[in-house]
Design a protein around this motif. Structure first.
Motif, mmCIF file in Angstrom:
data_model
loop_
_atom_site.group_PDB
_atom_site.id
_atom_site.type_symbol
_atom_site.label_atom_id
_atom_site.label_comp_id
_atom_site.label_asym_id
_atom_site.label_seq_id
_atom_site.Cartn_x
_atom_site.Cartn_y
_atom_site.Cartn_z
ATOM 1 N N LEU A 258 0.819 -1.200 0.000
ATOM 2 C CA LEU A 258 0.000 0.000 0.000
ATOM 3 C C LEU A 258 0.859 1.260 0.000
ATOM 4 N N GLY A 259 0.461 2.229 -0.794
ATOM 5 C CA GLY A 259 1.145 3.512 -0.818
ATOM 6 C C GLY A 259 0.568 4.448 0.226
ATOM 7 N N PRO A 260 1.070 5.688 0.294
ATOM 8 C CA PRO A 260 0.530 6.638 1.261
ATOM 9 C C PRO A 260 -0.912 6.987 0.919
ATOM 10 N N ARG A 261 -1.720 7.163 1.951
ATOM 11 C CA ARG A 261 -3.102 7.594 1.721
ATOM 12 C C ARG A 261 -3.107 8.962 1.042
ATOM 13 N N PHE A 262 -2.297 9.881 1.534
ATOM 14 C CA PHE A 262 -2.146 11.193 0.915
ATOM 15 C C PHE A 262 -0.662 11.508 0.736
ATOM 16 N N GLU A 268 5.974 25.243 -0.498
ATOM 17 C CA GLU A 268 6.732 25.419 0.728
ATOM 18 C C GLU A 268 7.026 24.102 1.440
ATOM 19 N N ALA A 269 6.117 23.137 1.320
ATOM 20 C CA ALA A 269 6.286 21.867 2.041
ATOM 21 C C ALA A 269 5.343 20.822 1.457
ATOM 22 N N GLY A 270 5.530 19.599 1.916
ATOM 23 C CA GLY A 270 4.649 18.509 1.523
ATOM 24 C C GLY A 270 4.097 17.814 2.756
ATOM 25 N N TYR A 271 3.016 17.081 2.562
ATOM 26 C CA TYR A 271 2.371 16.321 3.644
ATOM 27 C C TYR A 271 2.209 14.891 3.168
ATOM 28 N N VAL A 272 2.692 13.949 3.964
ATOM 29 C CA VAL A 272 2.580 12.534 3.646
ATOM 30 C C VAL A 272 1.912 11.818 4.804
ATOM 31 N N LYS A 273 0.905 11.017 4.484
ATOM 32 C CA LYS A 273 0.133 10.338 5.524
ATOM 33 C C LYS A 273 -0.207 8.929 5.060
ATOM 34 N N TYR A 274 0.119 7.953 5.898
ATOM 35 C CA TYR A 274 -0.214 6.559 5.622
ATOM 36 C C TYR A 274 -1.388 6.123 6.509
ATOM 37 N N GLY A 275 -2.074 5.090 6.066
ATOM 38 C CA GLY A 275 -3.121 4.480 6.885
ATOM 39 C C GLY A 275 -4.494 5.088 6.655
ATOM 40 N N LEU A 276 -5.538 4.249 6.817
ATOM 41 C CA LEU A 276 -6.914 4.687 6.633
ATOM 42 C C LEU A 276 -7.520 5.189 7.937
ATOM 43 N N ASP A 277 -8.467 6.085 7.815
ATOM 44 C CA ASP A 277 -9.257 6.535 8.960
ATOM 45 C C ASP A 277 -9.814 5.324 9.709
ATOM 46 N N LEU A 302 0.724 6.479 13.378
ATOM 47 C CA LEU A 302 0.159 6.678 12.047
ATOM 48 C C LEU A 302 0.064 8.154 11.653
ATOM 49 N N TRP A 303 0.457 9.041 12.534
ATOM 50 C CA TRP A 303 0.396 10.459 12.203
ATOM 51 C C TRP A 303 1.295 10.748 10.995
ATOM 52 N N GLY A 304 0.867 11.709 10.186
ATOM 53 C CA GLY A 304 1.634 12.070 9.016
ATOM 54 C C GLY A 304 2.771 13.019 9.345
ATOM 55 N N ARG A 305 3.489 13.414 8.281
ATOM 56 C CA ARG A 305 4.628 14.317 8.460
ATOM 57 C C ARG A 305 4.573 15.442 7.430
ATOM 58 N N VAL A 306 5.036 16.598 7.866
ATOM 59 C CA VAL A 306 5.122 17.771 7.005
ATOM 60 C C VAL A 306 6.589 18.172 6.913
ATOM 61 N N GLY A 307 7.056 18.397 5.704
ATOM 62 C CA GLY A 307 8.451 18.802 5.559
ATOM 63 C C GLY A 307 8.777 19.169 4.132
ATOM 64 N N ALA A 308 10.042 19.509 3.907
ATOM 65 C CA ALA A 308 10.523 19.871 2.575
ATOM 66 C C ALA A 308 11.923 19.303 2.383
ATOM 67 N N GLY A 309 12.035 18.353 1.463
ATOM 68 C CA GLY A 309 13.343 17.782 1.157
ATOM 69 C C GLY A 309 13.713 16.569 1.978
ATOM 70 N N GLU A 310 12.934 16.272 3.025
ATOM 71 C CA GLU A 310 13.247 15.103 3.857
ATOM 72 C C GLU A 310 12.381 13.911 3.446
ATOM 73 N N SER A 311 12.793 12.744 3.869
ATOM 74 C CA SER A 311 12.000 11.548 3.621
ATOM 75 C C SER A 311 11.203 11.199 4.875
ATOM 76 N N PRO A 312 9.876 11.128 4.779
ATOM 77 C CA PRO A 312 9.087 10.745 5.952
ATOM 78 C C PRO A 312 9.339 9.300 6.367
ATOM 79 N N GLU A 320 2.820 15.664 12.165
ATOM 80 C CA GLU A 320 1.571 16.426 12.170
ATOM 81 C C GLU A 320 0.491 15.578 12.833
ATOM 82 N N PRO A 321 0.087 15.934 14.062
ATOM 83 C CA PRO A 321 -0.955 15.158 14.739
ATOM 84 C C PRO A 321 -2.219 15.091 13.891
ATOM 85 N N THR A 322 -2.771 13.901 13.766
ATOM 86 C CA THR A 322 -3.984 13.710 12.982
ATOM 87 C C THR A 322 -5.205 14.052 13.822
ATOM 88 N N LEU A 323 -6.062 14.901 13.283
ATOM 89 C CA LEU A 323 -7.298 15.242 13.975
ATOM 90 C C LEU A 323 -8.201 14.013 14.083
#
Length: 373
Positions: A258-262, A268-277, A302-312, A320-323
């Motif tokens: 499975l790939g990232p959900r988002f 300025e940055a990217g957001y990567v998040k794995y896993g389903l609600d 399972l919380w996602g990550r926000v960054g630029a140039g790094e590998s999550p 990034e805490p998931t709501l």
């Protein structure tokens, strides 16, 4: 009904005293009806599950066991014969029945919630929307994944400008189901409106439109991968939005890894998040909103990550805490629309716009062309 405003009305039998819940008739008690709609209706202040319609004796007993006060009807006709005793109809039956049942309910003067997809074509969805407007009735489409935990989190990030200008939106709703399960959702009969494009595709397209607005062109690839399958089970859509954002959407039952959900990429940055609600799994397990204090929450792992140039994958970027996911918010909004004149949480016109994209995707995949909208 007290508390309604012009343009959205209640039903002929709407309760006339403050505090009396709206009586809901639920048509269909398969996956959608029993796992999603019935529990969420029952958990919503202002709504009461009055009647469940199913011809299946086992599902009738299941409904009575889970909701001892519910009435059971074998056919929709039995329900509509008591239209004056109900305030809202929820349609969670197979896709091919949605238009006819919604039409009957609206003509009976009843507000309607329809599971996605509301219809097989955008034209049918717009006809239903016009009928609802003509009758001054609520017609809402159940797009529960607008209240997924990751989607709510992404909307927050976009509102804050945390990613800058978004350039590319990748969304995956992938599963590993190498053997077809059968049933109408996997039927090759076009009248069933089955296949992943219209099933999971309804979710990912709706989310893309909510986030980034109208689409100007659609390219799609739809494949039947599994032996014995008769409808698309591995599908990709590339959407170009009017604002320049490109959405790449994947829906699949054949994904061994499975790939990232988002994966959302901005200036300025990217957001990567794995896993389903977690809410669907919780509902399937019998957990219920209102009684579960951790409803909609996922583990920090399972919380996602926000960054630029790094590998999550290696821990780059900031966590990034998931709501918390919030499926109950949909029916709470429906109740507020009927009782207080609040806004429709998902309109049929919005659903029609998503169907425009799905129809274009089907044509694109069939003809191997980019379809302009």
């Amino acid at each position: 009904m007290t508390g309604t405003t012009p343009g959205i009305s209640g039903a002929p039998g709407a309760a006339g005293t403050p505090g009396t819940p709206l009586r809901v008739g639920l048509i269909g008690y398969g996956l959608a009806g029993s796992v999603f709609h019935a529990p969420l209706i029952a958990a919503t202040e202002g709504l009461a599950l009055d009647t469940v319609v199913t011809s299946n004796p086992e599902r009738q007993e299941q409904a009575r066991a889970e909701f001892p006060d519910v009435r059971v009807a074998a056919t929709p006709d039995e329900l509509f014969d008591r239209a004056d005793e109900l305030d809202l109809i929820v349609i969670a039956s197979p896709n091919k029945t949605h238009v006819a049942l919604a039409t009957t309910a609206l003509k009976a003067g009843l507000p309607v919630v329809v599971d996605k997809p509301v219809a097989g074509t955008a034209a049918e969805a717009r006809e239903l929307a016009a009928l609802a407007e003509e009758r001054g009735l609520l017609l809402s489409v159940f797009q529960n994944r607008r209240w997924d935990n990751d989607f709510l989190t992404l909307r927050k990030l976009l509102a804050e400008g945390a990613l800058g200008d978004v350039w590319r939106f990748e969304s995956r709703f992938e599963r590993w189901r190498p053997q077809p399960k059968g049933g109408w959702r996997e039927s090759g009969d076009p009248t069933e409106i089955g296949g992943l494009l219209y099933d999971l595709g309804s979710h990912v397209v709706d989310q893309a439109l909510v986030l980034f607005g109208p689409v100007t062109s659609v390219y799609a690839e739809a494949d039947i991968r599994r032996p014995g399958a008769s409808v698309d089970d591995d599908t990709f859509l590339a959407l170009t939005h009017a604002n320049g954002v490109r959405s790449h959407l994947y829906v699949s039952a054949t994904t061994a890894q499975l790939g990232p959900r988002f994966r959302v990429l901005g200036s300025e940055a990217g957001y990567v998040k794995y896993g389903l609600d977690p809410q669907e799994a919780a509902l399937r397990d019998g957990r219920r909103p209102g009684t579960d204090q951790d409803w909609g929450l996922e583990p920090e792992s399972l919380w996602g990550r926000v960054g630029a140039g790094e590998s999550p994958v290696t821990g780059g970027g900031r966590v990034e805490p998931t709501l918390a996911g919030d499926y109950p918010a949909y029916y709470a909004a429906v109740a507020k629309a009927l009782l207080e004149g609040g806004p429709n949480p998902v309109t049929a016109s919005e659903a029609a716009a998503a169907l425009d994209v799905l129809e274009a995707a089907r044509r694109s995949a069939h003809d191997g062309v980019v379809v302009k909208l």
